[in-house]
Every structure is written in structure tokens, then in C-alpha cells.
Design a protein around this motif. Structure first.
Motif, mmCIF file in Angstrom:
data_model
loop_
_atom_site.group_PDB
_atom_site.id
_atom_site.type_symbol
_atom_site.label_atom_id
_atom_site.label_comp_id
_atom_site.label_asym_id
_atom_site.label_seq_id
_atom_site.Cartn_x
_atom_site.Cartn_y
_atom_site.Cartn_z
ATOM 1 N N PRO A 84 -80.502 -32.481 110.431
ATOM 2 C CA PRO A 84 -80.058 -31.863 111.691
ATOM 3 C C PRO A 84 -81.194 -31.270 112.506
ATOM 4 N N LEU A 85 -82.336 -31.965 112.548
ATOM 5 C CA LEU A 85 -83.461 -31.529 113.371
ATOM 6 C C LEU A 85 -84.304 -32.743 113.733
ATOM 7 N N SER A 86 -85.233 -32.579 114.648
ATOM 8 C CA SER A 86 -86.082 -33.693 115.076
ATOM 9 C C SER A 86 -86.975 -34.145 113.927
ATOM 10 N N SER A 87 -87.301 -35.435 113.918
ATOM 11 C CA SER A 87 -88.119 -35.965 112.835
ATOM 12 C C SER A 87 -89.033 -37.070 113.345
ATOM 13 N N ALA A 88 -90.027 -37.392 112.528
ATOM 14 C CA ALA A 88 -90.983 -38.442 112.893
ATOM 15 C C ALA A 88 -91.590 -39.019 111.625
ATOM 16 N N VAL A 89 -92.102 -40.246 111.741
ATOM 17 C CA VAL A 89 -92.801 -40.915 110.645
ATOM 18 C C VAL A 89 -94.205 -41.232 111.115
ATOM 19 N N ALA B 256 -87.003 -42.318 102.141
ATOM 20 C CA ALA B 256 -87.417 -41.170 102.953
ATOM 21 C C ALA B 256 -87.220 -41.453 104.436
ATOM 22 N N ARG B 257 -87.567 -42.665 104.872
ATOM 23 C CA ARG B 257 -87.363 -43.026 106.283
ATOM 24 C C ARG B 257 -85.879 -42.994 106.644
ATOM 25 N N ASN B 258 -85.041 -43.477 105.733
ATOM 26 C CA ASN B 258 -83.605 -43.510 105.995
ATOM 27 C C ASN B 258 -82.987 -42.117 105.991
ATOM 28 N N LEU B 259 -83.628 -41.199 105.274
ATOM 29 C CA LEU B 259 -83.110 -39.831 105.193
ATOM 30 C C LEU B 259 -83.295 -39.079 106.512
ATOM 31 N N LEU B 260 -84.403 -39.308 107.184
ATOM 32 C CA LEU B 260 -84.761 -38.512 108.359
ATOM 33 C C LEU B 260 -83.691 -38.465 109.447
ATOM 34 N N PRO B 261 -83.096 -39.599 109.820
ATOM 35 C CA PRO B 261 -82.099 -39.537 110.902
ATOM 36 C C PRO B 261 -80.887 -38.670 110.563
#
Length: 269
Positions: free
Chosen positions: A71-76, A63-68
Motif C-alpha cells: 500500500p505504498l509507492s514502489s520501484a525496482v 519480490a517484483r510481484n510483491l511490490l504492486p
């Protein structure tokens, strides 16, 4: 190239009305699909992944690797459902208490002008026992996929059309679902199940669940579609289970993986 049909148009219109908002991103195909399209349409959303002991190490890493790649901002951010007594005690409405706490955590992260929380629930979820839906209503969260009338298989079909790698991802409900209702759950127990399931998945299995039926009694349910993959590797399975701390367990092939404890413990509250 994706064709904008009526359901996708409804989804887009709904997301436009709700922005700016937060998308609870679990790493599964449903929330990933929702986050991907919000970004694809250039809408103002923040995808947030809440990491905690209810996920296996491999699942959290994926899931962490998916975020970058979205095509939008993300955070953990961190979240432990076991901080809530009503979740640790694992009653039949555990998901309601967990979802309430999860939504509250997302809201604390959205106080910078993002009032709306949306999740990846879809129309197919409404045919199953989902106590977390009550929390969504009470907290004012929105499920745009369900409101657009989008079914699980349609999500997979749209994702295939767009070439999203999550399109064929098997459903992986949180590790709390592996325990019989009424059984107190600890961090150690979640880690034990997560470690075993990650190892079984690395071995080549994809459709299975570990079930802690009661204290000290464990079942490994493997979907009938993977019968051959399982029964040609019995020694590897036993080694993995024993190394994770399950010295004794039952191995069963089943036709349905989801909702096991809802079927076998209907009267437990």
C-alpha cells in the motif's frame, strides 16, 4: 483486526519521524512487513527492490510481484554486489562491504527529497553475527523494527494477524552466504546455486541450503524437519543437483541452517 500494542506504536512513531524515506525491500517477510505498515499508516515512503545476481530467479520474481500489492509507492532497480571487489573476494566481513554498496545505491535513488534509508533488520538480528550492521551505522541508515524492540517471531505474529501472505515465508539470505569465506564468487557460481535451489523448492523443499564448501565440493543441507520430504525423493534431488552442475555433493540433515560458515570458519578474515 490488529491491536496497536506498545511496540507497534513505537514503530509508527519512529517511521513518522523518519519520513520521507526509502525502504530497502528484499521481498522477505521483515522488509515486506515494514513496507506494508508504512503504507497502512499512510506514511511517505518508497519501497525499492534491488534486483541482482545475489538472488535466485524465482526469488527475484516473487519480490517484483510483491511490490504492486504493497500500500505504498514502489520501484525496482538493479544492483550487483559482485561489482565490489571486497564482496567478490568473499571475506568474513563481506556483508559489511555489500551493505555499504547497497545503501549507497539506495541513496542514489532517493536524491529526490528522500534522505533517510530504512531497512528490515529486527531485534533478533542483534544476537547473530551481522557485519552489515556496521555499514548501517556508518551510512546513517535506520532499522525501525530493531529500534522498536520487535523480534522475528513477533513480526510473523503481526503479519499473521493482518493476513499477510509472507507471514510463514522461510528465511532466505542472499546467495553469497552459500560460499565458504575466502572463496572468490562469480556470477556463474551464483546462477548455478540459484537455479538448483529454485528447482529444489519447486520440488517441495522449503528449509534447506546449498553450501559450496570449497572449489568443487558441495553440500546440500536440509533441515531435520524436512527429513522425510528429502529422503523419500533421493532420485529427484540428485537429478536436480546434477542438472544444475553439481555432479557430486553430500546430503546432510541439520538442526540449524543459518550461520554455517560463521561456525565452521571462525578464523577466516
Amino acid at each position: 483486526m490488529l491491536t496497536m500494542d506498545a511496540k507497534l506504536q513505537t514503530l509508527r512513531d519512529t517511521l513518522i519521524k523518519l519520513q520521507p524515506g526509502i525502504i530497502g525491500a528484499s521481498g522477505g517477510v521483515d522488509s515486506s512487513f515494514l513496507a506494508w505498515f508504512a503504507g497502512y499508516w499512510g506514511l511517505d515512503y518508497l519501497a525499492v527492490f534491488l534486483e541482482g545476481p545475489h538472488l535466485s530467479p524465482d526469488e527475484a520474481r516473487a519480490a517484483r510481484n510483491l511490490l504492486p500489492g504493497l500500500p505504498l509507492s514502489s520501484a525496482v532497480a538493479s544492483f550487483s554486489p559482485l561489482d565490489v571487489l571486497e564482496v567478490r573476494e568473499n571475506p568474513r566481513d563481506r556483508c559489511y562491504h555489500c551493505k555499504t554498496a547497497l545503501l549507497a545505491r539506495l541513496r542514489t535513488l532517493g536524491r529526490t527529497g528522500r534522505e533517510t534509508v530504512v531497512d528490515g533488520s529486527h531485534l533478533s538480528d542483534r544476537t547473530e553475527y551481522r557485519p552489515g550492521r556496521r555499514a548501517l551505522r556508518e551510512q546513517g541508515a535506520v532499522s525501525p523494527l530493531a529500534e522498536a524492540g520487535i523480534l522475528k517471531e513477533e513480526i510473523r505474529a503481526y503479519a499473521r494477524d493482518m493476513g499477510l501472505e509472507q507471514a510463514e515465508q522461510p528465511s532466505r539470505p542472499c546467495l553469497m552466504t552459500r560460499f565458504a569465506y575466502g572463496q572468490m564468487v562469480t556470477n556463474r557460481m551464483l546462477a548455478q546455486v540459484g537455479r538448483a535451489e529454485d528447482a529444489l523448492r519447486a520440488m517441495g523443499l522449503s528449509h534447506f541450503r546449498i553450501r559450496i564448501v570449497d572449489q568443487g565440493r558441495c553440500l546440500l543441507h536440509i533441515h531435520s524437519s524436512q527429513r522425510d520430504a528429502a529422503f523419500f525423493q533421493p532420485e529427484s534431488i540428485h537429478t536436480i543437483m546434477e542438472q544444475a552442475g553439481f555432479s557430486s555433493f553430500g546430503l546432510e540433515c541439520v538442526d540449524t541452517l543459518s550461520g554455517y560458515f560463521d561456525r565452521t570458519s571462525p578464523g577466516v578474515i
